[in-house]
Design a protein around this motif. Structure first.
Motif, PDB file in Angstrom:
ATOM      1  N   ALA A  78      38.227  34.297  35.807  1.00 15.56           N
ATOM      2  CA  ALA A  78      38.023  35.588  36.469  1.00 15.56           C
ATOM      3  C   ALA A  78      36.748  35.487  37.283  1.00 15.56           C
ATOM      4  CB  ALA A  78      37.930  36.712  35.437  1.00 15.56           C
ATOM      5  N   ARG A 129      38.826  41.313  31.802  1.00 13.43           N
ATOM      6  CA  ARG A 129      39.990  40.718  32.486  1.00 13.43           C
ATOM      7  C   ARG A 129      40.550  39.544  31.687  1.00 13.43           C
ATOM      8  NH1 ARG A 129      37.576  40.170  38.566  1.00 13.43           N
ATOM      9  NH2 ARG A 129      36.482  42.182  38.587  1.00 13.43           N
ATOM     10  N   THR A 169      42.547  38.959  42.595  1.00 14.02           N
ATOM     11  CA  THR A 169      41.123  38.883  42.244  1.00 14.02           C
ATOM     12  C   THR A 169      40.267  38.598  43.469  1.00 14.02           C
ATOM     13  OG1 THR A 169      41.583  38.151  39.990  1.00 14.02           O
ATOM     14  CG2 THR A 169      39.395  37.658  40.872  1.00 14.02           C
ATOM     15  N   SER A 170      40.622  37.584  44.244  1.00 11.41           N
ATOM     16  CA  SER A 170      39.850  37.246  45.443  1.00 11.41           C
ATOM     17  C   SER A 170      40.685  36.346  46.336  1.00 11.41           C
ATOM     18  CB  SER A 170      38.529  36.552  45.076  1.00 11.41           C
ATOM     19  OG  SER A 170      38.781  35.296  44.476  1.00 11.41           O
TER      20      SER A 170
END
Length: 458
Positions: free
Chosen positions: A187, A209, A369-370
């Motif tokens: 994460a 998470r 997440t990204s």
């Protein structure tokens, strides 16, 4: 005699004093200092401090411009040599298409000196929190990896008109990744300038998470509703911002080009009332209140150095309302001058929901997440290819139910704006792929329909 000087104001002013160019001269001097710390598996691995100096001189002769730059310590001899190089280049050059009168003197009434704390102080403030986060991670069977940096840059502009400007800008970055020991799941969270955030709170959110009791599932290629976090929104909006140059749009070379040499100004890009703007006075994201241009490009002009900056709305209520323009570009098309500004904010129509509230309101979709490794595929469409990183989750009936593999995608930020169905609450966001100035961003999470999932990322 060679005398080593230690301030940017002296270097910029001395360059202008020495410049013989009859069309004027402008100099930009930067001094920066930074401290950084990197860690892995709950322990520091490297740290260091850096300093840097850069002097750029633009000399103007008979409508032509010569630019020369120097990286390193400056003294009387190096400044004189740089001025000579810029002047000789100008004498050999063709007339500059962006030629404009140099900016006259003005007083910015800036309080930037008050923000110029020592870089070490900015990083020192993080250390107790990092130590606590490392200890908690050890006890919880987690591994923390990451990077933190704090930088202070002083920039001075001087010109032959008598213009003298100075700005001090602090910047900070905290990038944190967490893993469970012996498990591949990860994460990520990050925060940016000028306050890089609380590592204990960030590590706590990453723990939540990683603790999600979800199954693993596969994800066939196709189109899905996606919840894009603020960091991912920042990455995509910065690519869009980089493509806003009016010069390229008028020449049919940009996603914002229209027919017959026109642009797409006035065109609705999103049915959601999104407003994208830059403002040097944006609270928490303050940036240089005047133009600094070390070269003339499609979006910048050395003639515009020192131009006062105010808020510019690039997209207003979902409609494209401004492109980045130099004074020369603005005069050529009878439009206002709208230079680049060193921050970027995207807001929806109202306060908006948090990302957690948006998840709770999702019937079925993917929570990212990204984004990572964004690269251009087709500049005319601003088509990008990239991958998701550090976790994709399937959301069903308002809850996260499964972890799915990261995936590759091909999307255009401009096309995605047309498929935004909800904008969440705007908050400071760290774009994961960008460097120095773009960390000054605030973005909302976005709900996007029909996001294309190409194949699993390797």
């Amino acid at each position: 005699m060679t005398t080593t000087m230690d301030n940017a104001a002296w270097a910029a002013e001395r360059a202008v004093e020495l410049c013989p160019a009859d069309g004027g001269c402008v100099a930009v001097a930067d001094e920066s200092s930074a401290v950084h710390l990197r860690w892995a598996a709950n322990a520091p691995t490297t740290s260091g401090a850096t300093t840097g100096r850069r002097l750029t001189v633009a000399a103007m002769t008979d409508g032509a411009t010569g630019v020369a730059a120097w990286h390193g310590d400056w003294d009387e001899d190096s400044v004189a040599a740089l001025v000579t190089a810029a002047t000789e280049t100008a004498r050999r050059a063709e007339p500059s298409p962006d030629a404009s009168p140099l900016v006259p003197p003005w007083d910015p009434a800036s309080d930037s000196e008050e923000r110029g704390v020592a870089p070490s102080a900015g990083l020192d403030a993080l250390l107790p929190g990092l130590a606590t986060a490392f200890e908690r991670a050890r006890r919880g069977g987690r591994l923390l990896y990451g990077y933190a940096e704090h930088q202070v840059r002083t920039s001075c502009v001087a010109s032959s008109t008598g213009l003298r400007l100075r700005h001090v800008q602090p910047s900070g970055v905290l990038d944190l990744t967490a893993r469970r020991a012996g498990h591949p799941a990860s994460a990520w969270a990050g925060s940016g300038a000028p306050e890089p955030g609380d590592p204990v709170a960030m590590a706590g959110r990453l723990d939540e998470r990683l603790d999600r009791p979800v199954r693993s599932a596969q994800l066939p290629p196709g189109r899905y509703e996606v919840l894009l976090p603020p960091s991912g929104t920042a990455d995509l909006m910065l690519h869009l911002y980089e493509a806003l140059a009016a010069w390229a749009a008028h020449r049919g070379q940009s996603v914002f080009s229209g027919p017959d040499g026109r642009t797409r100004l006035g065109e609705r890009l999103s049915e959601v009332a999104l407003t994208l703007y830059s403002d040097p006075a944006e609270p928490g994201l303050e940036c240089t209140p005047f133009t600094i241009a070390r070269a003339s490009t499609a979006a910048t002009s050395v003639f515009d150095n020192g131009l006062p900056l105010t808020r510019t709305d690039w997209i207003t209520g979902g409609v494209l309302t401004a492109l980045t323009r130099t004074r020369a570009s603005a005069a050529a098309h009878g439009l206002p001058c709208t230079p680049e500004i060193g921050n970027l904010v995207l807001r929806g129509e109202d306060r908006g929901r948090t990302l957690a509230e948006m998840v709770a309101g999702t019937e079925r979709g993917l929570l990212l997440t990204s984004l990572w490794y964004l690269r251009d595929v087709d500049p005319r469409a601003l088509l990008l290819t990239g991958v998701t990183r550090d976790g994709v989750y399937l959301v069903e009936h308002g809850e996260v139910t499964a972890a799915v593999p990261d995936f590759r995608f091909n999307e255009s930020p401009v096309a995605l704006l047309g498929r935004v169905t909800e904008a969440g609450r705007t908050e400071p966001a760290l774009p994961r792929e960008w460097g120095e100035w773009p960390v000054r961003t605030a973005m909302p999470a976005l709900r996007i329909s029909d996001f294309g999932v190409a194949d699993p990322a390797s």
